[in-house]
Design a protein around this motif. Structure first.
Motif, mmCIF file in Angstrom:
data_model
loop_
_atom_site.group_PDB
_atom_site.id
_atom_site.type_symbol
_atom_site.label_atom_id
_atom_site.label_comp_id
_atom_site.label_asym_id
_atom_site.label_seq_id
_atom_site.Cartn_x
_atom_site.Cartn_y
_atom_site.Cartn_z
ATOM 1 N N ARG A 67 -40.461 -8.916 18.760
ATOM 2 C CA ARG A 67 -40.037 -9.938 17.810
ATOM 3 C C ARG A 67 -40.969 -11.142 17.925
ATOM 4 N N ILE A 69 -40.055 -0.314 6.001
ATOM 5 C CA ILE A 69 -40.018 -1.427 6.954
ATOM 6 C C ILE A 69 -41.009 -1.130 8.081
ATOM 7 N N GLU A 115 -33.279 -1.359 16.521
ATOM 8 C CA GLU A 115 -32.257 -1.914 15.619
ATOM 9 C C GLU A 115 -32.569 -1.542 14.165
ATOM 10 N N ASN A 129 -30.166 0.527 11.820
ATOM 11 C CA ASN A 129 -29.645 -0.113 10.599
ATOM 12 C C ASN A 129 -30.128 0.553 9.319
ATOM 13 N N PHE A 130 -31.398 0.910 9.294
ATOM 14 C CA PHE A 130 -32.001 1.275 8.014
ATOM 15 C C PHE A 130 -32.364 2.757 7.888
#
Lengths: 241, 565
Positions: B131, B241, B319, B323-324
């Motif tokens: 991140r 993504i 994550e 999530n996706f």
């Protein structure tokens, strides 16, 4: 799959009251609420307003309430809602600017009050700071906050007490206080030793529940309280060095 | 009229770096179409490069090695003096960021951790798990709060106003108040990011339409090397993504449907950690050969890294996968495919971030210095934004301190604002015509199909023809919504014109450049041709059409050689 979207509409410069508008939406694919909103806007009603940017749950733009649940619209899949009726509302306890767009200024102002920046001292160390990885790990929980505003909006104390800083700002303060590089004096950050600060939390843990990034802001508030007490005791101890 | 000494457009890493390094005694403001923390910089994952030598395998690293890797990675199109400048500044930049608050991950002993990245001779990518963009953007924003930087959020810059080669300011659309107004400035920095959404498949945020680059182009500022479009090898199937290069840096494998680590056939030495252009083409080639899954993806397998390492070093992509894509990469390989990711090209600026227009500067992805040449190495874009953002802030302050006022500046700005307002009225008056999202969808699909990883003359020429058709259709575009407050329809209509311009510039550059270099792969010219093409493309909007010219590359110590990995 066929859905009925009920979306809260409001333009405070034109409308007297907010109202729900119905849109039917059909898709065979896996879609997020955000993607559905964009398609509804594009095809059915270009006046519909909402915020978005990254579409990958990292920028914090698209926080809203979908079927009563606080979340980022981009990471909420329609299928996961398990309902043909999708009710979309803006974050509560904030002024609506238009439709799903809310005024986050009170949220940002609360953040500014805790001095949300590292108070590092002295010149830049030549080879950088030395910090054990475990110490970085301890603050990383709070570093993950994307400042989407879900916790602030959902907090029952924020809704009642106007000067309460709210979960995100307090958790952010803890992130700095816990950072070994941060040298802010206790008398400075102990300003949150009030009902508008760390003691305002009613431990309802709504913030932990709604946070889309598992930051658990209430952990930070609890830890701040402990730290406040420890520092207080230290300052009262006449034998301290 | 609202007026500032310095206007910075864009609140991402480059914009905030520029704001923080501008002379605080001047009146400085940042205009951003979103709140600064919603800028796409926040989505950067894998890290930022600097030859700190903290990794046990990186002891012999140096800024010179970093510069060499950058230049070689660029397929020798980078200007070597600017690449060296960036790499020289890198270590200090990291320590500065750290001192400002960036919580980098650490190695034992407490030093900043560094992981290997593609095309790098040593592990030199500093990171905060995966991140890194989030933590750096938040840190710079925090410092902006500390320094009381003036922000105008949710203002879209629709036009850069230039008169007689001198920048006068900008025209903005204030989303909240539905107002169109001029903002005067002695100097303007664009830090408006990339144009990823010109492509259907991109890792970029929904907002990355490239309208900043487009505004500069329409004001007559030359664009450089726009044909060099980076396709990231690993984007998540479906929403595209980004799945960080750090996943391979930590040891992840790329595997085809035969269960083979196919990079062996393309870059046997560097394998998965080859430069992005090479890895992206390898993946697409495997898919095209029938070695992919469902003809659209291959696997990025990180299962062997183990749950502990994945949770610690790659929590963000885990994550994202959960999530996706509904899968946990601890147990399941990640389905990935290449997608547009970054623009090496951009607004033509020199190493001071100054453009050909007096008082107009640019930094970050929207600019082309050029440090990345024909292919950018992973971990160099964050570095670019912070280093050149800072340089832009300093240089523009110097410029403003010595600049004279311009007569008639206000009148020119007011005229431009009025003209723009009339244009919006024109779109509004129509009650039927072309809807923006249909046109935009056509353009994106077109660019994906015709100006992707592999290019050829016919398709590029066809693409230009279709862009002309789309331009004609744009004449009929109209605003259907009754209200202009927070009108994303209006934002899109304005930005779509830039997208058309950029698509055209990318395609013209690609059609003319009859060679293969870095990210630009011509099936009809498969070799690099230094004799004819070791030069930068410049495309300028002049007399109502794009004009092409070329400019020499600055070659320093490193003579162009064949890239082998």
């Amino acid at each position: 799959m066929k859905y009925l979207f009920k979306i809260l509409r409001f333009d405070p410069r034109q409308d007297e009251h907010p109202y729900f508008q119905d849109y039917s939406y059909e898709t065979e694919e896996t879609k997020s609420v955000l993607e559905a909103l964009m398609e509804i806007r594009n095809v059915q009603d270009c006046s519909l307003s909402f915020r978005y940017s990254c579409r990958e749950a990292i920028c914090g733009s698209c926080a809203m309430v979908v079927n009563g649940k606080f979340d980022l619209a981009c990471r909420t899949e329609l299928e996961s809602l398990d309902s043909p009726l999708i009710v979309v509302e803006p974050l509560p306890n904030l002024e609506i600017q238009k439709d799903l767009v809310v005024d986050l200024d009170p949220f940002w102002e609360a953040l500014v009050k805790i001095e949300p920046f590292l108070h590092s001292e002295g010149a830049i160390p030549e080879k950088g700071h030395r910090i054990e990885d475990e110490k970085i790990d301890k603050i990383f929980q709070y570093v993950n906050c994307i400042l989407c505003g879900c916790c602030y909006s959902a907090c029952p104390v924020v809704s009642k007490r106007e000067n309460y800083l709210g979960p995100a700002a307090l958790a952010k303060l803890y992130r700095f206080v816990k950072d070994p590089r941060d040298k802010r004096p206790f008398k400075n950050w102990s300003r949150v030793n009030t009902e508008g600060g760390a003691w305002g939390c009613h431990t309802i843990f709504k913030c932990n529940e709604v946070c889309p990034k598992e930051v658990r802001p209430a952990d930070g508030i609890e830890a701040l309280r402990r730290k406040l007490i420890v520092e207080k005791i230290k300052s009262l101890n006449p034998f301290k060095r | 009229m609202l007026s500032h000494d310095i206007l910075i457009v864009g609140g991402g890493l480059a914009g905030l770096s520029a704001a923080l390094s501008s002379d605080p005694s001047l009146s400085v403001a940042v205009i951003s179409k979103v709140h600064p923390l919603r800028s796409h910089s926040v989505a950067a994952q894998g890290g930022i490069n600097a030859a700190l030598g903290n990794n046990p395998d990186g002891k012999d690293d140096s800024w010179e090695r970093h510069a060499f890797d950058t230049i070689k990675g660029s397929d020798y199109l980078a200007d070597q003096d600017t690449a060296e400048l960036m790499c020289q500044e890198a270590s200090l930049t990291i320590y500065e960021l750290e001192h400002l608050g960036v919580p980098f991950s650490r190695f034992p002993g407490g030093v900043i951790a560094q992981r290997p990245f593609g095309g790098a001779g040593f592990p030199r990518t500093c990171y905060a798990a995966d991140r890194t963009g989030l933590v750096i953007l938040h840190t710079l924003y925090e410092q902006s709060v500390r320094q009381n930087v003036r922000f105008y959020n949710e203002w879209l810059v629709t036009q850069l106003v230039v008169k007689d080669g001198r920048c006068l300011g900008v025209i903005v659309y204030d989303l909240e108040n539905a107002e169109f107004m001029p903002v005067q400035a002695k100097a303007v920095v664009f830090a408006t990011g990339g144009y990823g959404r010109v492509y259907m498949k991109t890792t970029n945020a929904f907002i990355n339409h490239g309208s900043g680059i487009g505004a500069a182009y329409r004001a007559g500022v030359p664009l450089k090397d726009l044909e060099f479009v980076q396709f990231h090898p690993t984007s998540l199937l479906g929403k595209n993504i980004l799945i960080t290069e750090g996943a391979r840096g930590e040891g992840g494998y790329l595997v085809n449907n035969k269960g083979r680590r196919f990079m062996e056939d393309y870059a046997p030495r560097s394998m998965e950690l080859s430069p992005r252009d090479i890895v992206a083409r390898a993946i697409q080639t495997e898919i095209d050969k029938g070695n992919g899954y469902e003809s659209q993806y291959v696997h990025l397998d990180i299962r062997h890294l183990g749950a502990e390492k994945i949770k610690k070093r790659l929590p963000g992509i885990r994550e994202i996968c959960i999530n996706f894509a509904g899968l946990d990469p601890i147990d399941t390989p990640i389905p990935i495919q290449p997608a547009q990711h970054y623009s090496m090209g951009g607004i033509d600026v020199d190493k001071n971030c100054a453009s050909a227009v007096e008082g107009f500067y640019a930094a970050g992805e929207c600019a082309c210095v050029s440090v990345h040449g024909a292919n950018r190495l992973g971990g160099n874009s964050l570095l670019d934004t912070v280093v050149f953002g800072k340089i832009a802030g300093k240089k523009i302050s110097e410029y403003v301190r010595g600049a004279n006022g311009v007569t008639d500046s206000e009148k020119n700005l007011l005229d431009a604002a009025l003209k723009f307002k009339n244009r919006v009225e024109g779109w509004r008056k129509k009650d039927s015509g072309e809807k923006f999202h249909i046109l935009m969808g056509r353009l994106k699909a077109l660019m994906n199909e015709k100006v992707g990883l592999f290019r050829n003359k016919n398709e590029l020429a066809q693409c230009l023809e279709t862009i002309q058709e789309l331009r004609e259709a744009y004449e009929y575009v109209y605003i259907s919504g009754p209200c202009l407050r927070f009108s994303q329809e209006l934002v899109n209509i304005i930005e779509y014109e830039s997208m058309l311009d950029l698509a055209e510039v990318i395609t013209i550059g690609a059609l003319n450049r009859e060679e293969t270099r870095g990210s630009h792969y011509r099936l009809d010219f498969e070799k690099r041709n230094d004799d004819e093409w070791l030069k930068h493309t410049l495309i300028t909007w002049k007399e109502g059409k794009p004009q092409i010219s070329y400019k020499d590359v600055f070659i320093g110590k490193y003579q162009p050689a064949e890239r082998k990995y």
